[in-house]
Design a protein around this motif. Structure first.
Motif, mmCIF file in Angstrom:
data_model
loop_
_atom_site.group_PDB
_atom_site.id
_atom_site.type_symbol
_atom_site.label_atom_id
_atom_site.label_comp_id
_atom_site.label_asym_id
_atom_site.label_seq_id
_atom_site.Cartn_x
_atom_site.Cartn_y
_atom_site.Cartn_z
ATOM 1 N N ARG A 46 0.775 -1.134 -0.015
ATOM 2 C CA ARG A 46 -0.114 -0.004 0.165
ATOM 3 C C ARG A 46 0.895 1.352 0.020
ATOM 4 N NH1 ARG A 46 -5.490 0.125 1.647
ATOM 5 N NH2 ARG A 46 -4.941 2.155 2.794
ATOM 6 N N THR A 47 2.062 1.067 0.419
ATOM 7 C CA THR A 47 2.825 2.279 0.438
ATOM 8 C C THR A 47 3.531 2.651 -0.762
ATOM 9 O OG1 THR A 47 5.059 1.255 1.306
ATOM 10 C CG2 THR A 47 3.466 1.824 2.774
ATOM 11 N N TYR A 48 3.369 1.670 -1.889
ATOM 12 C CA TYR A 48 4.127 1.799 -3.167
ATOM 13 C C TYR A 48 3.517 2.755 -3.805
ATOM 14 C CZ TYR A 48 6.709 -2.922 -1.976
ATOM 15 O OH TYR A 48 7.070 -3.862 -1.652
ATOM 16 N N PRO A 49 4.345 3.738 -4.619
ATOM 17 C CA PRO A 49 3.628 4.837 -5.238
ATOM 18 C C PRO A 49 2.814 3.944 -6.695
ATOM 19 C CG PRO A 49 5.850 4.830 -5.912
ATOM 20 C CD PRO A 49 5.872 3.812 -4.558
ATOM 21 N N ASP A 50 1.818 4.909 -6.922
ATOM 22 C CA ASP A 50 1.227 4.339 -8.305
ATOM 23 C C ASP A 50 1.997 4.929 -9.431
ATOM 24 O OD1 ASP A 50 -0.344 3.489 -10.142
ATOM 25 O OD2 ASP A 50 -2.031 4.765 -9.715
ATOM 26 N N ILE A 51 3.165 4.403 -9.947
ATOM 27 C CA ILE A 51 3.928 4.893 -10.830
ATOM 28 C C ILE A 51 3.250 4.796 -12.283
ATOM 29 C CG2 ILE A 51 6.186 4.668 -12.202
ATOM 30 C CD1 ILE A 51 6.720 5.491 -9.301
ATOM 31 N N LYS A 52 3.185 6.163 -12.943
ATOM 32 C CA LYS A 52 2.642 6.075 -14.302
ATOM 33 C C LYS A 52 3.559 6.450 -15.248
ATOM 34 C CE LYS A 52 -2.029 7.839 -12.657
ATOM 35 N NZ LYS A 52 -1.661 7.888 -11.127
ATOM 36 N N GLU A 53 3.241 6.299 -16.453
ATOM 37 C CA GLU A 53 4.237 6.406 -17.922
ATOM 38 C C GLU A 53 4.290 7.738 -17.863
ATOM 39 O OE1 GLU A 53 5.419 3.862 -20.143
ATOM 40 O OE2 GLU A 53 5.585 2.454 -18.437
ATOM 41 N N LEU A 54 4.637 8.779 -17.205
ATOM 42 C CA LEU A 54 4.572 10.169 -17.346
ATOM 43 C C LEU A 54 6.370 10.665 -17.286
ATOM 44 C CD1 LEU A 54 1.791 11.127 -14.708
ATOM 45 C CD2 LEU A 54 1.642 11.248 -17.099
ATOM 46 N N PHE A 55 6.358 11.686 -17.578
ATOM 47 C CA PHE A 55 7.724 12.316 -17.520
ATOM 48 C C PHE A 55 7.878 12.494 -15.770
ATOM 49 C CE2 PHE A 55 10.630 15.868 -16.910
ATOM 50 C CZ PHE A 55 11.601 15.758 -18.097
ATOM 51 N N THR A 56 9.010 12.115 -15.371
ATOM 52 C CA THR A 56 9.168 12.033 -14.085
ATOM 53 C C THR A 56 10.389 12.924 -13.283
ATOM 54 O OG1 THR A 56 8.271 9.674 -14.087
ATOM 55 C CG2 THR A 56 9.566 10.220 -12.226
ATOM 56 N N VAL A 57 10.126 13.529 -12.486
ATOM 57 C CA VAL A 57 10.833 14.333 -11.772
ATOM 58 C C VAL A 57 11.105 13.426 -10.413
ATOM 59 C CG1 VAL A 57 11.527 16.318 -10.713
ATOM 60 C CG2 VAL A 57 9.922 16.279 -12.922
ATOM 61 N N CYS A 58 12.702 13.511 -10.161
ATOM 62 C CA CYS A 58 13.052 12.948 -8.651
ATOM 63 C C CYS A 58 13.392 13.881 -7.812
ATOM 64 C CB CYS A 58 13.870 11.795 -8.896
ATOM 65 S SG CYS A 58 14.571 11.198 -7.398
ATOM 66 N N ILE A 59 12.818 14.148 -6.660
ATOM 67 C CA ILE A 59 13.455 15.096 -5.615
ATOM 68 C C ILE A 59 14.560 14.174 -4.759
ATOM 69 C CG2 ILE A 59 13.259 16.540 -3.828
ATOM 70 C CD1 ILE A 59 10.225 16.944 -4.735
ATOM 71 N N TYR A 60 15.963 14.734 -4.993
ATOM 72 C CA TYR A 60 16.803 13.582 -4.443
ATOM 73 C C TYR A 60 17.716 14.703 -3.476
ATOM 74 C CZ TYR A 60 20.454 10.163 -4.847
ATOM 75 O OH TYR A 60 21.574 9.285 -4.513
ATOM 76 N N GLY A 61 18.471 13.977 -2.470
ATOM 77 C CA GLY A 61 19.454 14.689 -1.754
ATOM 78 C C GLY A 61 19.627 14.137 -0.408
ATOM 79 N N PHE A 62 20.557 14.667 0.407
ATOM 80 C CA PHE A 62 20.707 13.942 1.752
ATOM 81 C C PHE A 62 19.479 14.064 2.779
ATOM 82 C CE2 PHE A 62 25.114 14.491 0.874
ATOM 83 C CZ PHE A 62 25.668 13.264 1.394
ATOM 84 N N PRO A 63 19.371 13.353 3.958
ATOM 85 C CA PRO A 63 18.319 13.325 4.700
ATOM 86 C C PRO A 63 18.111 14.655 5.134
ATOM 87 C CG PRO A 63 19.796 11.371 5.455
ATOM 88 C CD PRO A 63 20.498 12.192 4.344
ATOM 89 N N ASN A 64 16.785 14.939 5.752
ATOM 90 C CA ASN A 64 16.319 16.209 6.444
ATOM 91 C C ASN A 64 16.760 17.347 5.643
ATOM 92 O OD1 ASN A 64 15.342 16.961 8.856
ATOM 93 N ND2 ASN A 64 17.233 17.221 10.045
#
Ligand SMILES: Nc1nc2c(ncn2[C@@H]2O[C@H](COP(=O)(O)OP(=O)(O)OP(=O)(O)O)[C@@H](O)[C@H]2O)c(=O)[nH]1
Ligand SMILES: [Mg+2]
Length: 317
Positions: free
Chosen positions: A156-174
């Motif tokens: 249930r915690t898995y995202p519903d990944i769609k075939e869309l242009f995808t942006v990932c927010i990335y970086g260190f914790p906190n």
């Protein structure tokens, strides 16, 4: 794949209780034809049928709705392996199939015997035996059903990944990744003043130039090559398999607990792999000089949307 649609898994006890109750209620039919012995045989066979049908249909639904790895997109198979015990899961799923076969075989065997009984007591005895044996099969998979219910909760915690242009927010914790996701997409994902708040992938959506874009916020990572834990590996998976563009969140306020130098090291590595947009978080609590002395070009929320729009255009060309 929408994992939210998988219904809760009933316990062995619930499945048995429902089956026996149905047999009690529907086995009361009065309009059966024939002499007393034929009526007893028909009545008890009917109960055997009802119990078997009720149990196997419920188990069959479980077996069908839970995903098998060969029908999952590879991203989910990898995510599954990072978040739970895939071997135990498959064993549990196949034990459901095993139980369906066992109950069906028992049913056939007991029906064959009940249509030949000579007394009411013999018929009752066969019914009791079938109930006992079917219960025993269900008890044997009781732990397996619990494993599947736990697996469902994780899925249930898995995202519903769609075939869309995808942006990932990335970086260190906190550093403020989830806060940025909420600001960009209006989601209400949990944020907190400590590291590793996000333990699974959060998804949000925004519309840029009439096109829907998927934004994935991932757990913070320390990105140490051979020391990543399974939570951090989820970030790596999104970065490598799904992201078209990365928003790298830099926290120069120092409140996240990670120095600018190590944040910069990670940024350089990511830049080698994908297109990166930099976002400076916590600007409200750092001095103007500090912002001005930051050496890489960075973007405001509005500029981020504009730049993603440029990436979308380039992708279409
Ligand atoms: N003052 C201020 N605080 C912020 C800002 N962005 C985030 N924070 C705070 O920083 C803390 C961490 O924010 P999160 O968004 O949970 O950070 P994260 O990068 O998602 O953290 P993990 O999920 O643990 O990796 C929270 O207490 C936020 O309220 C900001 O722009 N200004
Ligand atoms: Mg977070």
């Amino acid at each position: 794949m929408n994992f939210q649609k998988i219904p809760p898994v009933e316990t062995s006890k619930d499945i048995l209780d429902i089956a026996f109750r149905k047999a009690r209620e529907r086995g009361k039919q009065k309009n059966l034809k024939g002499n007393w012995l034929e009526i007893i045989r028909k009545k008890e066979s009917l109960k055997l049928d009802i119990v078997k049908e009720s149990i196997t249909s419920r188990l069959q639904k479980i077996y069908e709705i839970f995903p098998k790895f060969d029908e999952l997109p590879p991203f989910y198979t990898s995510l599954f392996k990072l978040t739970q015990d895939d071997k135990l899961y498959l064993e549990s799923l196949y034990s459901v199939k095993w139980a369906i076969k066992q109950v069906s075989d028992l049913h056939k065997d007991h029906v064959r015997r009940v249509v030949k009984v000579k007394t009411r007591d013999d018929a009752k005895e066969i019914l009791t035996q079938f109930y006992g044996r079917a219960s025993s099969v269900l008890k044997q998979i009781s732990k397996r059903l619990k494993v599947l219910e736990e697996a469902r909760k994780i899925m249930r915690t898995y995202p519903d990944i769609k075939e869309l242009f995808t942006v990932c927010i990335y970086g260190f914790p906190n550093v403020g990744k989830t806060t940025l996701l909420n600001q960009l997409t209006g989601t209400k994902a949990e944020t907190a003043a400590y590291a590793f708040t996000t333990k699974s992938i959060n998804a949000g959506y925004m519309t840029i130039n009439k096109e829907k874009v998927q934004v994935l916020d991932v757990p913070g990572t320390l990105a140490r090559d051979n020391k990543m834990n399974d939570i951090e590996r989820q970030a790596e998976l999104v970065l490598s398999d799904l992201a078209d563009v990365i928003i790298y969140v830099f926290d120069v306020s120092g409140t996240s607990g990670y120095s600018l130098v190590i944040q910069e090291e990670l940024f350089k590595k990511v830049k080698e792999r994908k297109d990166v947009i930099i976002y400076l978080s916590k600007k409200d609590i750092i001095s103007e000089e500090k912002i001005l002395s930051f050496k890489y070009p960075h973007r405001t929320l509005r500029e981020i949307k504009k730049e993603i729009g440029e990436h979308l255009k380039n992708k279409q060309i």
